[in-house]
Design a protein around this motif. Structure first.
Motif, PDB file in Angstrom:
ATOM      1  N   GLY A 229       3.899   5.292   9.635  1.00 41.60           N
ATOM      2  CA  GLY A 229       2.463   5.537   9.451  1.00 41.60           C
ATOM      3  C   GLY A 229       2.009   6.739  10.261  1.00 41.60           C
TER       4      GLY A 229
ATOM      5  N   GLY B  60      -0.550   4.683   3.886  1.00 37.13           N
ATOM      6  CA  GLY B  60      -0.768   3.293   3.500  1.00 37.13           C
ATOM      7  C   GLY B  60      -0.771   2.351   4.681  1.00 37.13           C
TER       8      GLY B  60
ATOM      9  N   GLY C 238       2.344  -1.289   4.474  1.00 31.61           N
ATOM     10  CA  GLY C 238       1.844   0.043   4.150  1.00 31.61           C
ATOM     11  C   GLY C 238       2.776   1.126   4.639  1.00 31.61           C
ATOM     12  N   TYR C 239       2.800   2.232   3.896  1.00 30.23           N
ATOM     13  CA  TYR C 239       3.738   3.321   4.136  1.00 30.23           C
ATOM     14  C   TYR C 239       2.978   4.634   4.296  1.00 30.23           C
ATOM     15  CZ  TYR C 239       6.857  -0.329   2.791  1.00 30.23           C
ATOM     16  OH  TYR C 239       7.516  -1.538   2.778  1.00 30.23           O
TER      17      TYR C 239
ATOM     18  N   GLY D  61       3.612  -1.789   9.073  1.00 25.54           N
ATOM     19  CA  GLY D  61       3.274  -0.379   8.951  1.00 25.54           C
ATOM     20  C   GLY D  61       4.498   0.466   9.228  1.00 25.54           C
TER      21      GLY D  61
ATOM     22  N   ASP E  18       2.396   5.212  -0.355  1.00 25.08           N
ATOM     23  CA  ASP E  18       2.285   6.427   0.447  1.00 25.08           C
ATOM     24  C   ASP E  18       1.530   7.499  -0.336  1.00 25.08           C
ATOM     25  OD1 ASP E  18       4.139   7.066  -1.500  1.00 25.08           O
ATOM     26  OD2 ASP E  18       5.637   7.842  -0.112  1.00 25.08           O
TER      27      ASP E  18
ATOM     28  N   ALA F  35       0.362  -7.676   4.092  1.00 26.52           N
ATOM     29  CA  ALA F  35       0.170  -6.303   3.627  1.00 26.52           C
ATOM     30  C   ALA F  35       1.240  -5.436   4.264  1.00 26.52           C
ATOM     31  CB  ALA F  35      -1.202  -5.785   3.996  1.00 26.52           C
TER      32      ALA F  35
ATOM     33  N   VAL G  36       0.852  -1.190   0.000  1.00 24.05           N
ATOM     34  CA  VAL G  36       0.000   0.000   0.000  1.00 24.05           C
ATOM     35  C   VAL G  36       0.885   1.236   0.000  1.00 24.05           C
ATOM     36  CG1 VAL G  36      -2.012   1.102   0.992  1.00 24.05           C
ATOM     37  CG2 VAL G  36      -1.653  -1.334   1.367  1.00 24.05           C
TER      38      VAL G  36
ATOM     39  N   ALA H  77      -3.385  -0.717   5.399  1.00 23.70           N
ATOM     40  CA  ALA H  77      -2.939  -2.084   5.677  1.00 23.70           C
ATOM     41  C   ALA H  77      -3.596  -2.628   6.942  1.00 23.70           C
ATOM     42  CB  ALA H  77      -1.417  -2.120   5.797  1.00 23.70           C
TER      43      ALA H  77
END
Length: 240
Positions: A147, A125, A121-122, A144, A27, A119, A25, A129
């Protein structure tokens, strides 16, 4: 997708055999070469990685990508004003509509083995996630990284989705990040403990955005630490 077509970057495991799937996911800056580079690196560990353009309602990836070098002074800050409008427009309701399609697309790929996926995520994102794990018990690993806004006072705060998750979590918060202060980090860890789940809830030195080498926020030490933590998470959950 429910509201149009979304581009995505797919990175397959190097041996060509089906491999566990990972949803990447992005940014707020968007789907761009740095994201592809990161997805390729994760795939090189033996995974199939799908990175969709979550801002597909706003245009194709090239349409919303920055035109200036975000490593140069002032350019990132100027671009983020525009980018945050897209982030605010991607509401929890829209995310809930989109996540099943992303996960279905990932699992349906012939390069993916099995229904249990991870998943990662950034920035914003990471929120998505977390929501993915809360909505789909087949998301068994969530990373993560730097985040923001993972814990809020709102009734739809991302951390509340953890109550229905079945994932193992790993977080690398940025030490210099007003969007995720120490009390929020603590609350996030408490929510995961309350759900009876496993978490590595760490704070890495550096600013919000430390993993993105195409911006002025990049911190190589924390970026590499994130890759190490993410690989350990994925290997321990998706490879047993």
């Amino acid at each position: 997708m429910p509201d149009g077509n979304a581009e995505a970057y797919l990175a397959a495991a190097p041996d060509g055999a089906p491999a566990p799937g990972v949803l990447f996911v992005i940014d707020a800056i968007g789907l761009r070469p740095r994201i592809e580079e990161m997805a390729d690196r994760i795939a090189s560990w033996g995974y199939t990685v799908l990175a969709p353009n979550v801002f597909y309602r706003d245009g194709r990836a090239a349409d919303v990508a920055p035109k200036a070098d975000l490593r140069e002074p002032g350019n990132r800050e100027a671009f983020m004003g525009e980018a945050m409008q897209r982030v605010r427009g991607l509401t929890p309701e829209l995310i809930a509509r989109d996540l099943p399609a992303y996960l279905s697309a990932l699992r349906s790929r012939p390069e993916v083995s099995g229904d249990e996926v991870g998943a990662t995520g950034y920035c914003m994102g990471a929120r998505i996630a977390i929501r993915a794990a809360g909505a789909d018990p087949g998301v068994v690993a969530v990373g993560g990284w730097h985040g923001g806004g993972l814990v809020t006072d709102e009734p739809d705060s991302p951390h509340l989705a953890i109550a229905t998750a079945r994932a193992t979590f790993a977080f690398g918060h940025a030490s210099n990040d007003g969007s995720m202060p120490p009390e929020a980090v603590t609350a996030l860890g408490e929510a995961i403990d309350a759900a009876g789940l496993t978490v590595a809830n760490e704070v890495f030195p550096g600013p919000h955005g430390y993993s993105m080498s195409d911006t002025s926020m990049y911190d190589e030490e924390s970026a590499e630490r994130h890759f190490d933590s993410l690989r350990a998470l994925l290997d321990s959950t998706l490879r047993g």
